[in-house]
Design an enzyme around this catalytic site. Structure first.
Site, short mmCIF file in Angstrom:
data_model
loop_
_atom_site.label_atom_id
_atom_site.label_comp_id
_atom_site.label_asym_id
_atom_site.label_seq_id
_atom_site.Cartn_x
_atom_site.Cartn_y
_atom_site.Cartn_z
CG ASP A 368 26.84 3.98 -78.61
OD1 ASP A 368 25.99 4.87 -78.51
OD2 ASP A 368 26.86 3.15 -79.54
CE LYS A 369 19.04 0.90 -75.60
NZ LYS A 369 18.72 0.84 -77.04
CB THR A 515 20.89 5.47 -75.21
OG1 THR A 515 20.03 5.10 -76.29
CG2 THR A 515 20.05 5.90 -74.02
CE LYS A 543 26.43 8.54 -78.77
NZ LYS A 543 26.75 7.35 -79.59
CG ASP A 562 30.00 2.75 -83.60
OD1 ASP A 562 30.79 3.71 -83.50
OD2 ASP A 562 28.85 2.86 -84.06
CG ASP A 566 30.02 5.98 -80.29
OD1 ASP A 566 29.12 6.81 -80.09
OD2 ASP A 566 29.83 4.76 -80.40
#
Length: 671
Positions: A368-369, A515, A543, A562, A566
């Site tokens: 994850d960005k 992202t 995602k 995080d 997510d």
């Protein structure tokens, strides 16, 4: 007050001991028991050796050491050693028979029982040679092996105890009237405010409400450099305050604290059954069968060949000792204990052991960005000066001076990037476009590209076009109606991200970024960090589909996020890694939790998984490989060539294998 403090210390010690009792008392007690039995056995073994005819003959002291009733004394000493020194194994075989889970205790108990019963029969009239000396050396060596093993396991578990000992026993609570009182840590409640003086351990998880300091979190996260903590900064109980006094509002206490949850996770990881451990247990069952069948076949074959019963029994005992899967039982658990301790000390928390072991096979890592590869907040990335009288520093200074009066997030990011600001007069916000004000007698505007386009300002477009095309947020600085420069902002890429990506690629692992940013921003960020592939404009709920897409290519996949928004993607990936969890260590869907906001820890967990697997394979080899050669030798296949293994030598070989396994696990190192 002193008495109250002492009472707090006593109660805290009781609380601490209850933790340690859960983690360390069993192993500590086992270490003491085997140590005591070993030393007693060793002392008893010496006269047994001196009274054994075979040893007397070997030493050439047969006549000097003989006396009336010596064989009866030998029997009594051996009987005591059999029941006292052999008790752990005799109790073990009863337990294994009841549970029908035959293993190493069955083998040892059978071996020493056969040796003792046979020798006792010889003492009271059966023709043959007594094997008391071999019984004694076998028990003594086995006790030594157990002692060393239990001590190794106990040592590997001390990380848990050290975590508990991090906590201070007394805290300085600030009362409503501003006075300070010392209370026991377990009396602290959420929303209380405590004072932490310079050099003290922070007693609770909380948020700094006043003061600033640097905090040493090395024992929590493995990070050796002290971390600055100011107002609104989060602190973790057990870390050490630096040079400044701080006031901390308590956010978590007791079982909800970071340290308590960390201990719980480490304990679960140490107790969890790994895939390799289950394989080792199955191998142990097969070796048990080999020992029992091999021992029986050895006895029958030698008796058919017409050798003395004593010799046949000796071969049978030796086969059982050699085939004992004792080291095998230690091979995997000890590696697990050591690797878990290493990971905990570095802030790498293994929640699900099988997934952690599987991470050695990871072929692709999806990041994850925002908040993972980046800091999750705007920062200045580029400054372009379009006027010779304004260098980059001056351009930033004047823009920050105007933006200091604005509450916009972009304005705040510019101000934070500047070392100082100048006085501003006639400040005015330009709705949806920026802000303006007078700086050192000049009119300064900090505005968006849309404002510049609307007003038709002329500037060197070529020098700014790359910033606009990259998708970055660009602010133009206009001084007295002249465009003097542009400042570009973006979500700040963590300094550690590039190194993490580079190291992953060096390991042959494909890197992917997910992202919600637009294509331009995603493309620039991926290029900047050297990421192989990216998915842009991805909504949180999408995602999961991207994870499945990468898995659909046949790649064993890890997802790094995080641990909160997510969660579905973390659960879908083959291995879910929550990074930067900090005090949020209870991320339910993650398999591995990384405490620090450092992408390099993803590399560390993969390296640890690979190193742990190598140690497990090596230990399985050392625990079982010698059987291929030793069992036939123990059975006597090379007897005609004069090559033969006694039970004592068999025990020695087995114990050497055990010690090699223990030492090999203890020297596990990563990075």
């Amino acid at each position: 007050m002193q008495g109250h403090s002492d009472q707090g210390h006593t109660n805290h010690e009781s609380h601490r001991e209850s933790h340690e009792g859960a983690h360390g008392d069993y192993h500590s007690g086992m270490v003491k028991e085997f140590r005591r039995r070993f030393w007693v056995a060793l002392i008893i073994t010496i006269p047994i050796l001196l009274l054994s005819p075979m040893i007397q003959q070997f030493l050439g002291l047969r006549e000097q050491l003989r006396f009336p009733g010596d064989q009866l004394v030998l029997f009594i000493l051996s009987a005591f050693l059999y029941f006292y020194g052999g008790k752990p194994f005799l109790v073990g075989i009863v337990r294994e028979v009841k549970t029908r889970d035959f293993g190493m205790m069955t083998l040892i108990a059978l071996a020493i029982t056969v040796a003792f019963v046979y020798s006792a029969a010889v003492t009271f009239g059966l023709p043959g040679e007594v094997l008391y000396w071999e019984l004694a050396t076998l028990i003594t060596i086995m006790l030594l092996g157990h002692w060393l093993e239990m001590r190794s396991i106990s040592g590997a578990s001390r990380a848990l105890e050290s975590l508990v000992k991090l906590m201070p026993s007394v805290a300085h609570r600030i009362k409503n009237d501003g006075t300070v009182e010392d209370i026991r840590v377990d009396e602290i409640q959420s929303q209380d405010t405590v004072l932490v003086k310079p050099g003290e351990k922070i007693p609770v998880d909380g948020t700094v409400v006043e003061g600033e300091s640097s905090v040493n979190e090395a024992m929590i996260t493995g990070e050796s450099t002290p971390v600055y903590k100011g107002k609104d900064g989060d602190v973790v109980g057990g870390s050490i305050n630096g040079e400044g006094a701080i006031k901390v509002m308590v956010t978590r206490t007791g079982e909800q604290s970071y340290l308590s949850q960390m201990i719980k996770l480490v304990q679960q990881a140490q107790q969890g059954k790994s895939k390799t451990q289950l394989l080792a247990n199955r191998a142990a069952v097969w070796l048990t069968a080999v020992a029992l069948v091999g021992g029986a076949v050895t006895l029958v074959v030698w008796l058919i060949l017409g050798v003395e019963f004593a010799f046949a029994i000796e071969r049978t005992v030796t086969v059982m000792v050699i085939a004992c899967p004792h080291a095998l039982g230690l091979a995997i658990p000890l590696v697990i204990a050591v690797s878990t301790s290493i990971s905990a000390s570095r802030g790498l928390l293994i929640k699900k052991r099988p997934a952690f072991e599987s991470s050695r096979s990871i072929q692709a890592v999806l990041f994850d960005k925002t908040g993972t590869l980046t800091e999750g907040k705007f920062g200045v990335s580029d400054i372009v000066s379009l006027d010779e009288s304004f260098d980059r520093d001056k351009l930033l200074l004047w823009a920050a001076s105007v933006e200091a009066h604005s509450e916009h997030p972009i304005a705040k990011a510019i101000v934070e990037s500047a070392a100082q600001t100048l006085a501003v007069s006639e400040f005015r916000a330009i709705a949806g476009r920026g802000a303006q004000g007078m700086v050192e007698g000049k009119q300064v505007l900090a505005v968006s590209p849309a404002y510049v386009k609307e007003k038709g300002y002329d500037y060197q477009k070529g020098r700014v076009s790359k910033l606009l095309e990259s998708g970055k947020t660009v602010i133009f600085v206009i001084v007295d109606e002249k465009v003097t420069g542009a400042i570009a902002l973006m979500d700040i890429i963590r300094e550690e991200s590039k190194e993490a990506i580079s190291r992953l690629k060096a390991m042959g692992i494909k890197t992917v970024m997910i992202t919600g940013d637009n294509q331009k921003v995603a493309q620039w960020a991926a290029w900047e960090m050297g990421i192989d592939e990216y998915f842009a404009e991805v909504l949180p709920q999408e995602k999961v589909e991207k994870v499945k897409e990468v898995q659909g290519r046949g790649l064993f996949t890890a997802m790094v996020g995080d641990g909160i928004n997510d969660a579905p993607a973390l659960a879908t990936a083959d291995v879910g890694i929550a990074i930067g969890a900090g005090t949020e260590v209870a991320a339910e869907t993650a398999d591995v939790i990384l405490v620090r906001n450092d992408p390099r820890d993803v590399v560390s967990i993969l390296e640890l998984a690979r190193a742990s697997y190598r140690k497990m394979v090596q230990n399985l080899f050392w625990a079982t490989g010698y059987n291929v050669i030793a069992i036939p030798l123990a059975a006597g296949v090379l007897y005609n060539l004069g090559v033969i293994l006694s039970p004592a030598m068999g025990a020695a070989l087995m114990s050497i294998s055990t010690i090699i396994v223990a030492v090999n696990a203890k020297i596990l190192r990563v990075g």
